[in-house]
Design a protein around this motif. Structure first.
Motif, PDB file in Angstrom:
ATOM      1  N   VAL A 395      -2.970   9.164  -0.783  1.00  0.00           N
ATOM      2  CA  VAL A 395      -3.096  10.302   0.130  1.00  0.00           C
ATOM      3  C   VAL A 395      -1.898  10.394   1.061  1.00  0.00           C
ATOM      4  O   VAL A 395      -1.305  11.461   1.233  1.00  0.00           O
ATOM      5  N   SER A 396      -1.506   9.288   1.658  1.00  0.00           N
ATOM      6  CA  SER A 396      -0.443   9.301   2.656  1.00  0.00           C
ATOM      7  C   SER A 396       0.944   9.287   2.034  1.00  0.00           C
ATOM      8  O   SER A 396       1.840  10.010   2.471  1.00  0.00           O
ATOM      9  N   GLN A 397       1.134   8.473   0.988  1.00  0.00           N
ATOM     10  CA  GLN A 397       2.467   8.318   0.410  1.00  0.00           C
ATOM     11  C   GLN A 397       2.719   9.234  -0.781  1.00  0.00           C
ATOM     12  O   GLN A 397       3.850   9.337  -1.242  1.00  0.00           O
ATOM     13  N   ARG A 398       1.664   9.892  -1.298  1.00  0.00           N
ATOM     14  CA  ARG A 398       1.783  10.814  -2.441  1.00  0.00           C
ATOM     15  C   ARG A 398       2.453  10.121  -3.629  1.00  0.00           C
ATOM     16  O   ARG A 398       3.426  10.602  -4.202  1.00  0.00           O
ATOM     17  N   ILE A 399       1.901   8.969  -3.978  1.00  0.00           N
ATOM     18  CA  ILE A 399       2.393   8.185  -5.106  1.00  0.00           C
ATOM     19  C   ILE A 399       1.301   8.148  -6.168  1.00  0.00           C
ATOM     20  O   ILE A 399       0.126   7.939  -5.866  1.00  0.00           O
ATOM     21  N   ILE A 400       1.702   8.327  -7.426  1.00  0.00           N
ATOM     22  CA  ILE A 400       0.764   8.315  -8.544  1.00  0.00           C
ATOM     23  C   ILE A 400       0.776   6.940  -9.180  1.00  0.00           C
ATOM     24  O   ILE A 400       1.834   6.413  -9.529  1.00  0.00           O
ATOM     25  N   ALA A 401      -0.404   6.336  -9.330  1.00  0.00           N
ATOM     26  CA  ALA A 401      -0.559   5.043 -10.000  1.00  0.00           C
ATOM     27  C   ALA A 401      -1.102   5.291 -11.400  1.00  0.00           C
ATOM     28  O   ALA A 401      -2.181   5.865 -11.558  1.00  0.00           O
ATOM     29  N   LEU A 402      -0.349   4.852 -12.414  1.00  0.00           N
ATOM     30  CA  LEU A 402      -0.706   5.111 -13.809  1.00  0.00           C
ATOM     31  C   LEU A 402      -1.142   3.813 -14.485  1.00  0.00           C
ATOM     32  O   LEU A 402      -0.312   2.925 -14.723  1.00  0.00           O
ATOM     33  N   PRO A 403      -2.422   3.657 -14.809  1.00  0.00           N
ATOM     34  CA  PRO A 403      -2.871   2.509 -15.617  1.00  0.00           C
ATOM     35  C   PRO A 403      -2.723   2.819 -17.102  1.00  0.00           C
ATOM     36  O   PRO A 403      -3.104   3.894 -17.559  1.00  0.00           O
ATOM     37  N   HIS A 404      -2.174   1.872 -17.859  1.00  0.00           N
ATOM     38  CA  HIS A 404      -1.841   2.121 -19.257  1.00  0.00           C
ATOM     39  C   HIS A 404      -2.655   1.237 -20.196  1.00  0.00           C
ATOM     40  O   HIS A 404      -3.184   0.185 -19.804  1.00  0.00           O
ATOM     41  N   ASP A 405      -2.680   1.663 -21.456  1.00  0.00           N
ATOM     42  CA  ASP A 405      -3.294   0.851 -22.503  1.00  0.00           C
ATOM     43  C   ASP A 405      -2.515  -0.428 -22.780  1.00  0.00           C
ATOM     44  O   ASP A 405      -3.077  -1.409 -23.264  1.00  0.00           O
ATOM     45  N   VAL A 409       0.944  -1.128 -15.188  1.00  0.00           N
ATOM     46  CA  VAL A 409       0.614  -0.163 -14.138  1.00  0.00           C
ATOM     47  C   VAL A 409       1.938   0.288 -13.533  1.00  0.00           C
ATOM     48  O   VAL A 409       2.696  -0.536 -13.012  1.00  0.00           O
ATOM     49  N   ARG A 410       2.217   1.583 -13.614  1.00  0.00           N
ATOM     50  CA  ARG A 410       3.483   2.122 -13.129  1.00  0.00           C
ATOM     51  C   ARG A 410       3.227   3.090 -11.986  1.00  0.00           C
ATOM     52  O   ARG A 410       2.201   3.762 -11.936  1.00  0.00           O
ATOM     53  N   LEU A 411       4.215   3.193 -11.100  1.00  0.00           N
ATOM     54  CA  LEU A 411       4.141   4.064  -9.934  1.00  0.00           C
ATOM     55  C   LEU A 411       5.218   5.132 -10.030  1.00  0.00           C
ATOM     56  O   LEU A 411       6.382   4.826 -10.306  1.00  0.00           O
ATOM     57  N   PHE A 412       4.819   6.391  -9.780  1.00  0.00           N
ATOM     58  CA  PHE A 412       5.736   7.521  -9.781  1.00  0.00           C
ATOM     59  C   PHE A 412       5.481   8.365  -8.542  1.00  0.00           C
ATOM     60  O   PHE A 412       4.365   8.370  -7.991  1.00  0.00           O
ATOM     61  N   ASP A 413       6.513   9.089  -8.102  1.00  0.00           N
ATOM     62  CA  ASP A 413       6.280  10.059  -7.042  1.00  0.00           C
ATOM     63  C   ASP A 413       5.879  11.399  -7.651  1.00  0.00           C
ATOM     64  O   ASP A 413       5.852  11.563  -8.871  1.00  0.00           O
ATOM     65  N   MET A 414       5.602  12.385  -6.809  1.00  0.00           N
ATOM     66  CA  MET A 414       5.068  13.654  -7.283  1.00  0.00           C
ATOM     67  C   MET A 414       6.098  14.480  -8.048  1.00  0.00           C
ATOM     68  O   MET A 414       5.740  15.411  -8.760  1.00  0.00           O
ATOM     69  N   SER A 415       7.367  14.151  -7.905  1.00  0.00           N
ATOM     70  CA  SER A 415       8.405  14.858  -8.653  1.00  0.00           C
ATOM     71  C   SER A 415       8.696  14.220 -10.001  1.00  0.00           C
ATOM     72  O   SER A 415       9.561  14.702 -10.740  1.00  0.00           O
ATOM     73  N   GLY A 416       7.999  13.123 -10.333  1.00  0.00           N
ATOM     74  CA  GLY A 416       8.173  12.478 -11.623  1.00  0.00           C
ATOM     75  C   GLY A 416       9.172  11.353 -11.634  1.00  0.00           C
ATOM     76  O   GLY A 416       9.518  10.858 -12.722  1.00  0.00           O
ATOM     77  N   VAL A 417       9.655  10.908 -10.479  1.00  0.00           N
ATOM     78  CA  VAL A 417      10.620   9.813 -10.407  1.00  0.00           C
ATOM     79  C   VAL A 417       9.872   8.486 -10.400  1.00  0.00           C
ATOM     80  O   VAL A 417       8.935   8.291  -9.616  1.00  0.00           O
ATOM     81  N   ARG A 418      10.290   7.592 -11.279  1.00  0.00           N
ATOM     82  CA  ARG A 418       9.641   6.287 -11.362  1.00  0.00           C
ATOM     83  C   ARG A 418      10.049   5.424 -10.181  1.00  0.00           C
ATOM     84  O   ARG A 418      11.231   5.251  -9.897  1.00  0.00           O
ATOM     85  N   LEU A 419       9.053   4.855  -9.505  1.00  0.00           N
ATOM     86  CA  LEU A 419       9.295   4.024  -8.342  1.00  0.00           C
ATOM     87  C   LEU A 419       9.231   2.538  -8.656  1.00  0.00           C
ATOM     88  O   LEU A 419      10.044   1.759  -8.164  1.00  0.00           O
ATOM     89  N   ALA A 420       8.256   2.119  -9.447  1.00  0.00           N
ATOM     90  CA  ALA A 420       8.106   0.691  -9.708  1.00  0.00           C
ATOM     91  C   ALA A 420       7.135   0.478 -10.849  1.00  0.00           C
ATOM     92  O   ALA A 420       6.383   1.373 -11.237  1.00  0.00           O
ATOM     93  N   ARG A 421       7.163  -0.734 -11.368  1.00  0.00           N
ATOM     94  CA  ARG A 421       6.151  -1.232 -12.298  1.00  0.00           C
ATOM     95  C   ARG A 421       5.559  -2.483 -11.682  1.00  0.00           C
ATOM     96  O   ARG A 421       6.283  -3.380 -11.254  1.00  0.00           O
TER      97      ARG A 421
END
Length: 471
Positions: A395-405, A409-421
């Motif tokens: 909510v505060s940082q607007r970061i998307i957490a993606l859990p994968h098969d 688990v990868r983190l992206f911002d709302m513009s699609g830039v990868r931040l971390a794994r």
């Protein structure tokens, strides 16, 4: 005897270079089959545990990659030669103009300006082409600091879903034998969805223990403080700690689905809930009366997830039919429905953000960010190497957490830039498919949780630099 001008000489030299270069390219193509045959003979002579067919496919793929880089390399050489030829021609023309009449100064200035623009354009094209090769070798650097804080174990089967309370005290809920869990926005109530075609509402009460004096961490712990779980397992019958409270009876049972209830969520205010089922329908219930208010139909295949907006009466449902639908209940008399087709495989989840955005994840290995005001096409697309499960947005940082098969688990911002794994190795991280992620904004130590088929939930501390958040 005629004298050849400098420009024509430079042009003839360039043609000769291109001719010799084209001959070398043909020679390379003619020997490509011989080189492939030699590589296959070397491949058969090497010892490897991989099947020969798989090794052959790998060899073909690497050969294609090599040819692509070779074509880029040849293109870069051609651009460099054109730049050199242009520079030679500019030099020759400059000498001719300098020996002419001074009245042609304006023409000289105009010609020099136009040729310099052409030269600069070629140089820019050359740099852009070479940057494609250079960028492909650059390592992706993490833009966030991620640290594993705590592991939560105790389930006997994989954990499908988890949720965190929005109010104090912060409670983490994990769903193993059921399909989903969501906490009430303000009260101590939990909503679960189950495979028995029902959803349940549970009332609970959490009483935090009295804070104990902080122990000196510099001293080794005594025997009484090492691990209480081992003592409980030794004294009990192996079913876990005896002091853990259990809730056996649900306060409310919601029925009417004809298939597995895969997900459920609270509408804003907490007076109504929505459930998603494999019977291709989503139901809206009244919490106080347990009555069915609306049945939301229209999906062509089983539903996979449902989510509600945090501040508005909006619901989004996702399905195996590659679509997700937006249901609007803000006007009691009109219930508008919008269908969004942006994926090519099952939409595993679609969630709202605090703003006017929807983020959808799919088995087609993509995540798309949509604007509620104009959802004809996504405003950002994230392409990954594995199927995406139940995502969450900070909510505060607007970061998307993606859990994968693939256990990542990868983190992206709302513009699609990868931040971390998130860190992953044999000693830490998930060892099987990661099913869900959930942010916890009010917890300074663990602000992100994840769960998976390895029967554990993990608490993470994610630190995003302030400069990156401003961007």
């Amino acid at each position: 005897m005629p004298v050849e001008s400098g420009s024509s000489a430079a042009s003839r030299q360039a043609k000769q270079k291109r001719k010799s270069h084209s001959l070398s390219i043909r020679r390379t193509n003619s020997t490509e089959q011989e080189r492939t045959g030699l590589q296959r003979e070397m491949l058969e002579g090497q010892d490897s545990k991989l099947p020969l067919s798989l090794r052959s496919n790998l060899l073909d793929l690497f050969g294609q990659i090599e040819r692509e880089f070779e074509n880029l390399y040849i293109e870069n050489i051609e651009l460099r030669r054109e730049i050199e030829t242009l520079n030679d021609r500019l030099t020759a023309e400059g000498q001719t103009i300098d020996g002419g009449d001074l009245t042609k100064g304006a023409l000289k200035t105009k010609a020099s300006h136009s040729t310099s623009q052409l030269s600069q354009k070629l140089k820019t094209t050359y740099k852009a082409s070479t940057s494609k090769i250079v960028s492909s070798f650059k390592a992706t650097t993490s833009r966030a600091v991620c640290q594993l804080v705590k592991e939560y174990a105790g389930h006997r089967d994989g954990i499908w879903d988890l949720s965190v309370t929005r109010t104090q005290p912060v409670v983490l809920g994990t769903a193993s034998a059921v399909n989903s869990i969501k906490f009430h926005p303000t009260e101590q109530m939990a909503l679960t969805a189950s495979g028995d075609q029902t959803a349940h509402i549970w009332r609970y009460m959490v009483q935090l223990p009295t804070p104990q004096p902080v122990a000196d961490i510099s001293q080794p712990p005594c025997d009484d403080d090492i691990d209480f779980s081992d003592k409980d397992e030794a004294d009990g019958d192996g079913e876990g700690p005896n002091e853990c409270p259990s809730i056996r009876m649900a306060s409310t049972t919601l029925r009417s689905h004809q298939g597995v209830v895969i997900a459920a969520d609270w509408l804003v205010g907490g007076k109504q809930v929505v459930t998603a089922s494999w019977d291709r329908a989503a139901n809206l219930y009244d919490v106080e009366t347990s009555e069915l208010v609306h049945s939301l139909t229209g999906h062509d295949q089983e539903l996979t997830h449902c989510c509600t907006h945090p501040t508005q009466r909006l619901v989004v449902t996702s399905s195996r039919d590659t679509t997700f639908r937006l249901w609007d209940f803000r006007d009691p008399s009109i219930h508008s429905v919008n269908v969004f087709q942006g994926h090519t495989d099952t939409v595993t989840s679609a969630v709202f953000t605090v703003g006017d955005n929807v983020v959808s994840g799919s088995d087609d290995r993509t995540v798309k960010v949509w604007d509620l005001k104009n959802m004809r096409s996504p405003i950002a697309t994230i392409r990954t190497d594995s199927a995406v499960n139940r995502i969450s947005v900070s909510v505060s940082q607007r970061i998307i957490a993606l859990p994968h098969d693939n256990r990542q688990v990868r983190l992206f911002d709302m513009s699609g830039v990868r931040l971390a794994r998130l860190p992953h190795s044999n000693r830490q991280g998930h060892r099987r498919m990661v099913c869900c992620s959930a942010w916890c904004e009010d917890n300074s130590s663990c602000n992100l949780f994840s769960c998976g088929f390895d029967r554990q939930a993990i608490g993470w501390n994610i630190n995003i630099p302030a400069l990156l958040q401003e961007k």
